[in-house]
Design an enzyme around this catalytic site. Structure first.
Site, PDB file in Angstrom:
ATOM      1  N   CYS A  90     105.360  12.055   4.873  1.00  0.00           N
ATOM      2  CA  CYS A  90     104.704  12.959   5.972  1.00  0.00           C
ATOM      3  C   CYS A  90     103.841  13.464   6.398  1.00  0.00           C
ATOM      4  O   CYS A  90     103.183  13.786   7.359  1.00  0.00           O
ATOM      5  CB  CYS A  90     106.223  13.585   6.886  1.00  0.00           C
ATOM      6  SG  CYS A  90     107.191  12.136   6.854  1.00  0.00           S
ATOM      7  N   HIS A 351     106.199  10.260  15.710  1.00  0.00           N
ATOM      8  CA  HIS A 351     106.124  10.220  14.583  1.00  0.00           C
ATOM      9  C   HIS A 351     105.562   9.428  13.414  1.00  0.00           C
ATOM     10  O   HIS A 351     106.127   8.507  12.485  1.00  0.00           O
ATOM     11  CB  HIS A 351     107.015  10.696  13.501  1.00  0.00           C
ATOM     12  CG  HIS A 351     106.986  11.457  12.039  1.00  0.00           C
ATOM     13  ND1 HIS A 351     105.513  11.601  11.507  1.00  0.00           N
ATOM     14  CD2 HIS A 351     108.197  12.356  11.292  1.00  0.00           C
ATOM     15  CE1 HIS A 351     105.630  12.225  10.738  1.00  0.00           C
ATOM     16  NE2 HIS A 351     107.553  12.193  10.432  1.00  0.00           N
ATOM     17  N   CYS A 381     107.263  19.154   7.543  1.00  0.00           N
ATOM     18  CA  CYS A 381     108.492  18.589   6.386  1.00  0.00           C
ATOM     19  C   CYS A 381     108.149  17.747   5.743  1.00  0.00           C
ATOM     20  O   CYS A 381     107.249  16.614   6.372  1.00  0.00           O
ATOM     21  CB  CYS A 381     109.781  18.602   6.570  1.00  0.00           C
ATOM     22  SG  CYS A 381     110.364  17.816   8.011  1.00  0.00           S
TER      23      CYS A 381
END
Length: 394
Positions: A90, A351, A381
Site C-alpha cells: 500500500c 484506495h 499502513c
C-alpha cells in the site's frame, strides 16, 4: 540539495468495475505523466526527465514487466528516459516518491517523475504451477490480496487485512459507531471538497475507450450516505465485528504522478513548488499488526526530525480502514483531530493501492499551501506489518 515537488496530477479514482475499468492499467499509468508534460510543454523538455519511478502493488496483469518504464513509453517520453517500478504494497507509490526525492537530494538527478498506479478492476486470475505431474484439475486464483501463500508462513500472519484491522480495533476499544462516524466524516468532507473546487487543477478528466462520457470525479465519494445507511451494513470480515464495507476503503482504479526537481528546475520552469520532502521513515512488526505500525512510523519520523506531533500543521493518514486513523489517534493523542484528513480520505476517494500514497502526499502539499504552509506528515499502513511516514514542508 532539497527535493521539491514541483507539480502533481492524478486521474479521478474509479470505483471497482466502474468508469475507468475499461482502461488498461499501463495506459492508466501513462495518463498523469502525459498531463504533467502537457502542462509544462513550454518550458520542460521531456528528454530532461532523468527517471520515472512508479509504485504498483499487484504487478500481475497489464502492469507487469515494469509499469514505470511502460508508462513512460506510452506517455510519449523519449525512449532515453528510464523507468522503474517498486512495491511496498500500500505504500508502493510513497516509496517511489521517496526514492525519487533521494536521487535529487543526492545530486543523481534533477528532474524525476514519481507516482503510482493500480487497476484493481483489471486484476487477472492466475493459474498456480501444479505441485504434481499431469494434474487432474487447474485452479484459478484471484490476484488481489494474499495468494499462493507459502505454507511455511505462520497462519496468523496471513489473515485478511480487514480481519487484522478488526482485531486490533477491538483491542484498542474502537467500536463500530466510532468507525462509522469517521467514515461519514470522510464522505462529507470529500464531497464538500469536490463541490468547493479543491481538486481543480490536480484531478483531470479521463475518457475510457468504452465510454462516451469522461470520468471527472472520484466515483466512490458518496455524499448521500448517512449514519443510518452505514449502520445498516453487515460486518465484512467476521460474524459481528465492527469493520464493514462502509468504514473501509473501496477497491479502485487510478494513477497519480508527481514532478520532482531542484530549486534550479523550479526556477527554469517558472513554477511555485507544491512542497519539499523533508523526511521519511518505514517500520515493520508482526505481519498482522499493521495498525500499530502506522503510529510507530510516525514516532520514528518525528524523533528523527526532532519535531513534536503538536507542531505538525496537517496530517494525511491513508484511510485503508477507519480503524487505521483512529488507531493512530489512540496511540498519539497529541495529534489534533481537526488537523487530520481535512478534506476526507480514502474511505471516500478510494484506495487504488499503488496510487494512494502519492495522492496523499500531493493532497497534503496542496492543503498546506492553501493554509499558509508548515510541516505536514503523510502516513500509510502497509500490509504484512509495515507502515510508512513521509514529512513535507508546504
Amino acid at each position: 540539495m532539497p527535493a521539491l515537488i514541483l507539480d502533481a496530477a492524478r486521474t479521478p479514482f474509479g470505483r471497482y468495475r466502474g468508469g475507468l475499468s475499461g482502461v488498461r492499467v499501463d495506459d492508466l499509468a501513462a495518463l498523469p505523466i502525459s498531463e504533467l508534460v502537457r502542462r509544462h510543454s513550454a518550458t520542460l523538455d521531456p528528454a530532461r526527465v532523468d527517471d520515472v519511478v512508479y509504485g504498483n502493488t499487484n504487478g500481475a496483469g497489464e502492469e507487469n514487466r515494469n509499469v514505470g518504464r511502460m508508462a513512460a513509453l506510452l506517455a510519449g517520453l523519449p525512449v532515453t528516459v528510464p523507468g522503474s517500478t517498486v512495491n511496498r504494497l500500500c505504500a508502493s507509490g510513497g516509496e517511489a516518491v521517496v526514492l525519487a526525492g533521494r536521487a535529487i537530494a543526492a545530486g543523481d538527478a534533477e528532474v524525476v517523475i514519481a507516482g503510482g498506479v493500480e487497476g484493481m478492476s483489471r486484476a487477472p486470475f492466475v493459474v498456480p504451477r501444479p505441485a504434481q505431474a499431469m494434474p487432474d484439475r487447474m485452479e484459478l486464483v484471484p490476484t488481489l490480496g494474499w495468494r499462493m501463500v507459502n505454507p511455511r508462513m505462520l497462519q496468523e500472519w496471513t489473515v485478511p487485512m480487514g480481519l487484522a484491522a478488526e482485531r486490533a480495533a477491538v483491542e484498542l476499544g474502537i467500536d463500530r459507531a466510532e468507525m462509522d462516524q469517521f467514515a461519514l466524516r470522510s464522505h462529507r468532507r470529500a464531497a464538500a471538497a469536490w463541490d468547493a473546487g479543491v481538486h481543480d487543477g490536480f484531478v483531470f478528466p479521463v475518457l475510457a475507450p468504452d465510454s462516451s462520457h469522461p470520468v471527472r470525479r472520484d466515483e466512490s465519494v458518496r455524499p448521500e450516505t448517512s449514519a443510518a445507511k452505514l449502520g445498516s451494513l453487515r460486518s465484512a470480515f467476521s460474524t459481528d465485528g465492527p469493520v464493514t464495507a462502509g468504514n473501509s476503503s473501496p477497491l479502485n482504479d487510478g494513477a497519480v504522478a508527481l514532478l520532482l526537481g531542484t530549486e534550479r528546475t523550479a526556477a527554469e520552469l517558472g513554477v511555485q513548488p507544491l512542497g519539499e520532502i523533508v523526511g521519511s521513515a518505514v517500520v515493520a512488526g508482526e505481519p498482522q499488526s499493521f495498525l500499530g505500525a502506522a503510529a510507530l512510523a510516525v514516532r520514528k519520523l518525528l524523533a528523527r526530525m526532532s519535531v513534536k506531533a503538536e507542531d505538525v500543521a496537517l496530517w494525511e493518514i491513508n484511510e485503508a480502514f477507519a480503524a487505521v486513523v483512529l488507531a493512530v489517534q489512540r496511540h498519539l493523542p497529541e495529534i489534533a483531530p481537526e488537523r487530520v484528513n481535512v478534506h476526507g480520505g480514502a474511505i471516500a476517494y478510494g484506495h487504488p493501492l499503488g496510487a494512494s500514497t502519492p495522492r496523499v502526499i500531493a493532497d497534503l502539499c496542496r492543503h498546506l499551501r492553501a493554509r499558509g504552509g508548515g510541516v505536514g506528515v503523510a502516513v500509510s499502513c502497509v500490509a504484512v506489518g509495515q507502515a510508512q511516514a513521509i514529512a513535507v514542508r508546504g
